[in-house]
Each structure stands twice: as C-alpha cells, then as structure tokens.
Motif scaffolding. Structure first.
Motif, short mmCIF file in Angstrom:
data_model
loop_
_atom_site.label_atom_id
_atom_site.label_comp_id
_atom_site.label_asym_id
_atom_site.label_seq_id
_atom_site.Cartn_x
_atom_site.Cartn_y
_atom_site.Cartn_z
N THR A 71 0.81 -1.21 0.00
CA THR A 71 0.00 0.00 0.00
C THR A 71 0.85 1.28 0.00
N GLY A 72 2.12 1.14 0.38
CA GLY A 72 2.99 2.31 0.39
C GLY A 72 2.71 3.30 1.51
N VAL A 73 2.03 2.86 2.58
CA VAL A 73 1.76 3.77 3.71
C VAL A 73 3.05 4.07 4.46
N ASP A 74 3.02 5.13 5.28
CA ASP A 74 4.23 5.37 6.08
C ASP A 74 4.01 5.13 7.57
N THR A 75 2.76 4.80 7.94
CA THR A 75 2.49 4.56 9.37
C THR A 75 1.73 3.25 9.54
N ILE A 76 2.14 2.49 10.53
CA ILE A 76 1.43 1.25 10.85
C ILE A 76 1.02 1.30 12.33
N ALA A 132 -0.83 -5.79 23.32
CA ALA A 132 -0.16 -5.62 24.62
C ALA A 132 1.05 -6.54 24.72
N ASN A 133 1.18 -7.49 23.81
CA ASN A 133 2.28 -8.48 23.90
C ASN A 133 3.64 -7.82 23.71
N SER A 134 4.52 -8.03 24.68
CA SER A 134 5.80 -7.32 24.67
C SER A 134 6.67 -7.73 23.48
N ARG A 135 6.67 -9.02 23.16
CA ARG A 135 7.53 -9.48 22.04
C ARG A 135 6.98 -8.98 20.70
N LEU A 136 5.67 -8.96 20.54
CA LEU A 136 5.08 -8.46 19.29
C LEU A 136 5.41 -6.99 19.11
N ARG A 137 5.32 -6.23 20.19
CA ARG A 137 5.63 -4.79 20.12
C ARG A 137 7.09 -4.59 19.72
N GLU A 138 7.96 -5.39 20.36
CA GLU A 138 9.39 -5.25 20.09
C GLU A 138 9.72 -5.63 18.64
N ARG A 139 9.20 -6.78 18.20
CA ARG A 139 9.54 -7.27 16.86
C ARG A 139 8.91 -6.40 15.77
N LEU A 140 7.68 -5.93 15.97
CA LEU A 140 7.07 -5.09 14.94
C LEU A 140 7.77 -3.73 14.87
N ALA A 141 8.21 -3.24 16.02
CA ALA A 141 8.96 -1.97 16.02
C ALA A 141 10.24 -2.13 15.20
N GLU A 142 10.93 -3.26 15.37
CA GLU A 142 12.16 -3.51 14.61
C GLU A 142 11.85 -3.61 13.12
N ALA A 143 10.82 -4.40 12.79
CA ALA A 143 10.48 -4.61 11.38
C ALA A 143 10.04 -3.30 10.73
N ALA A 144 9.25 -2.50 11.46
CA ALA A 144 8.78 -1.23 10.91
C ALA A 144 9.95 -0.29 10.67
N SER A 145 10.86 -0.24 11.64
CA SER A 145 11.98 0.67 11.49
C SER A 145 12.87 0.25 10.31
N ALA A 146 13.02 -1.06 10.11
CA ALA A 146 13.82 -1.54 8.97
C ALA A 146 13.17 -1.15 7.64
N GLY A 178 11.44 1.65 7.29
CA GLY A 178 11.24 3.11 7.28
C GLY A 178 9.82 3.52 7.61
N LEU A 179 9.12 2.66 8.40
CA LEU A 179 7.73 2.95 8.76
C LEU A 179 7.66 3.47 10.19
N ARG A 180 6.65 4.30 10.46
CA ARG A 180 6.42 4.74 11.84
C ARG A 180 5.43 3.76 12.47
N LEU A 181 5.77 3.24 13.64
CA LEU A 181 4.84 2.33 14.34
C LEU A 181 4.17 3.08 15.47
N VAL A 182 2.84 3.01 15.52
CA VAL A 182 2.14 3.57 16.68
C VAL A 182 1.36 2.45 17.35
N ALA A 183 1.54 2.35 18.66
CA ALA A 183 0.81 1.33 19.43
C ALA A 183 0.33 1.99 20.70
N PRO A 184 -0.94 1.80 21.05
CA PRO A 184 -1.44 2.43 22.28
C PRO A 184 -0.74 1.85 23.51
N SER A 185 -0.82 2.59 24.63
CA SER A 185 -0.35 2.03 25.90
C SER A 185 -1.19 0.78 26.18
#
Ligand code: KG4
Ligand code: ZN
Length: 334
Positions: free
Chosen positions: A261-266, A274-288, A290-297
């Motif tokens: 889709t070519g979006v810049d935010t996920i 809320a899963n700590s590993r999912l947050r960590e891994r998706l943050a890494e994948a998004a940054s690789a 060039g995507l901005r990751l937003v996840a609620p508290s």
C-alpha cells in the motif's frame, strides 16, 4: 464536547469520559474497567452467561467511577457512545440498554459504535496519527489488517481464516494449564524461555499473503504436549517458542501490506498488541522498512471505553445520533 463511552462487548465492563475537540483529537479524562478475570479463570475461558450477569452488577458503579475520576457529573455530559457489536450478544445488550436508558433519561444524543472501530482508532487517544494508516488489529475475537482512510472509511486488506491470534494464545495457555487470560500469562512466562527450543509451523494462506491462520499452531502445540519431548520441555521454552511463531505469522502479512500500500504509518492495536515481544519485533520490522509504528499504551490495547468514546466522537461532533431502536449485533461488520 464531553463524551461518556460505554463498553461491554465481552468480559470487561468499561466506562470512560473523554473531551473531544475535533475528530480524532481527544483528551481522556478517565477510563475505568471492571474486569472479570477471577470469575472466568476457573473455567479456563469466558462463560457468556456469567459475563453478562456480572455486567449487570458492575456497569453502574464503573460509570460512577469514570465520572468521579473525570471530575464531572451526568449533567456535564454532551453525548454517549456505546459498543453495539461485534461481541457476545448478552454482554453487548447490558451496555447498550444501559446507554439507551441513560440517554433517554437525561436527554443526550447517543451513538452505537463498532468495537473494531474502537480498536482501530485507539492509537489516537494518546497521539496524533495522520490518515491514511495501516492497522493490524489483534484481539481475542479478531485478527485483521485494515487500511484506515478516514473516519468511517476502513478497508479490510486481510483477516484470519480461522482462529484469532488472542484465541490461539488463550487456547494454548489452556492446553498448557497456565490459567486465564492466557495471552498475558504466556507473555510473562516467555520472557524466561528459549524461543528456539520447540520448532513450530508458521502457517501462510496460499494465494492470500495478507491473510492469517492460527488453528494449525494450536494443533501443533496440542500434539507436542502429548509427545515425549513435550513432557520433557519446560513451559517457559514452549511459551517462548509458541509466542515467537505467532509473532512471525503476524508480522509477515503486516509488512507485506505496508509494502503493497505504500503507507508510512502502521498501527498495532487490540488486546494482543499488549504483547511485549510483538511490540518489540514489529517496532524492529517497521523501522527496517522506514515505517512509523504507533501502538497504544497497554490499557488502551485491551478493551476499554475511551476508544469507544473516541470512535463515537466524530459522529457526535457532527451532530449525529442513533435512534433508540438500534440493536446489539453479535456479528456487526465494519
Ligand atoms: O481486545 P481484547 O481485550 O478483547 C477482544 O476484543 O477480544 O483482547 C483480548 C485478548 C485475549 O485473547 C488475551 O489473551 C489477549 O488479548 N492478550 C494478550 C496479552 N494481553 C492480552 N495476548 C498476548 N500477550 C499479551 N500481553
Ligand atoms: Zn476488543
């Protein structure tokens, strides 16, 4: 505009007060949740009849708590937003009937909200998220990828063909006799485990790269537990291996959708967000990528009423209201 949100689609009864300024821009004044973990834990899953009966008891006190924390009274409110589906119909009816009664008694506009729309917009409770953005919604009942184009304009790009990711967490926790709710327990246990200890399958849906499937991994864990190796494996190692497999299966389609889709935010949202590993891994994948990751508290990942108030706010701000005749819909589509 002060909006009271009411949520009771599953096993949490929640109420919140938000101050909505413009569509998608709000300040959370309070967010109260009465959870029923202790009631359902002895059954290893949610018992719908018990969930709705307990909502009847807690919905009023939880609303008073939300009002008190927000420092306002019923007469200060300008509108009510309530979940009307999807979910357990008995549970939904308690919140919806409560909101209808309140709206009628104090003469306030009320809108019915789709619970998934609440999850989709939850990242906006704490920060501005420019649209369009891609949202990975992972909860106990849903696992899907949506393109959020505008308020009220959501396109589903992919979804689970069988179990939701949260359901897989809960069922595997039950198989492992870890207790309920399973997701949080597996998350904690997995922190001490070896993710590479047990080889588990990563299912992909043939011809549908943006779809998910989690029933196979649950069966694989069940079979593993019955094997000799299963009996000899430490629970934390199995938990970590299972969690890693689920995270892989969530990240693959999410990144594929972002590329397509070519979006810049996920956005990552829903209870499993809320899963700590999912947050960590998706943050890494998004940054690789060039995507901005937003996840609620964490509090706004799992079910809450602030997200429902926010999802109702853009309609209330436009002066819309739903008739009192709206009904609860267990399978309400977005
Ligand atoms: O969004 P939610 O509160 O309710 C639904 O709309 O379904 O999501 C509940 C799901 C449950 O399956 C629960 O086990 C899972 O979210 N969950 C987690 C975690 N916290 C909650 N799953 C994995 N890791 C967590 N930390
Ligand atoms: Zn939910």
């Amino acid at each position: 505009m002060l909006i009271l949100g009411i949520e009771s689609s599953c096993d949490d009864a929640a109420a919140a007060v938000i101050e909505a300024r413009r569509a998608g821009e709000a300040c959370v004044r309070s967010s109260a949740v009465a959870n029923q973990d202790l009631i359902h834990s002895r059954y290893g899953g949610i018992v719908p009849e018990l969930a709705s009966r307990n909502h009847v008891v807690t919905i009023l006190p939880v609303m008073w708590q939300a009002l008190e924390t927000a420092g306002c009274g019923l007469s200060d409110l300008d509108g009510i937003a309530v979940t009307r589906g999807p979910g357990l119909v008995g549970s939904l009816l308690v919140g919806l009937m409560f909101a209808k009664g309140l709206a009628q008694t104090i003469g306030l506009p009320m809108v019915g909200v789709n619970h998934i729309e609440g999850h989709l917009l939850a990242p906006m409770l704490e920060q501005g998220v420019p649209m369009p953005f891609l949202a990975l919604v992972v909860s106990g009942g849903h696992t899907a990828l949506f393109m959020v184009e505008d308020f009220g304009r959501y396109t589903m790009l992919g979804q689970t063909r069988d179990d939701a990711a949260g359901e897989a967490f809960d069922k595997v926790a039950k198989l492992m006799q870890l207790g309920y709710p399973g997701g949080r327990i597996i998350d904690q246990l997995a922190r001490r485990g070896n993710r590479k200890c047990v080889r588990l399958p990563r299912a992909r849906v043939k011809g549908a790269p943006l779809d998910f499937s989690f029933s196979g991994i649950k069966t694989a864990v069940a079979a593993f537990l019955l094997s000799e190796a299963g009996a000899a494996t430490a629970p934390e190692d199995l938990a970590a291996s299972f969690q890693e497999a689920v995270v892989d299966m969530l990240i693959g389609p999410a990144i594929a959708a972002a590329r397509e889709t070519g979006v810049d935010t996920i956005a990552l949202t829903g209870g499993v967000a809320a899963n700590s590993r999912l947050r960590e891994r998706l943050a890494e994948a998004a940054s690789a990528e060039g995507l901005r990751l937003v996840a609620p508290s964490i509090n706004y990942c799992t079910d809450n009423a602030a997200m429902i108030a926010l999802a109702g706010s853009y309609r209330l701000l436009r002066g819309e209201r739903d008739p009192l005749a709206i009904d609860a819909e267990a399978n309400l589509a977005l």
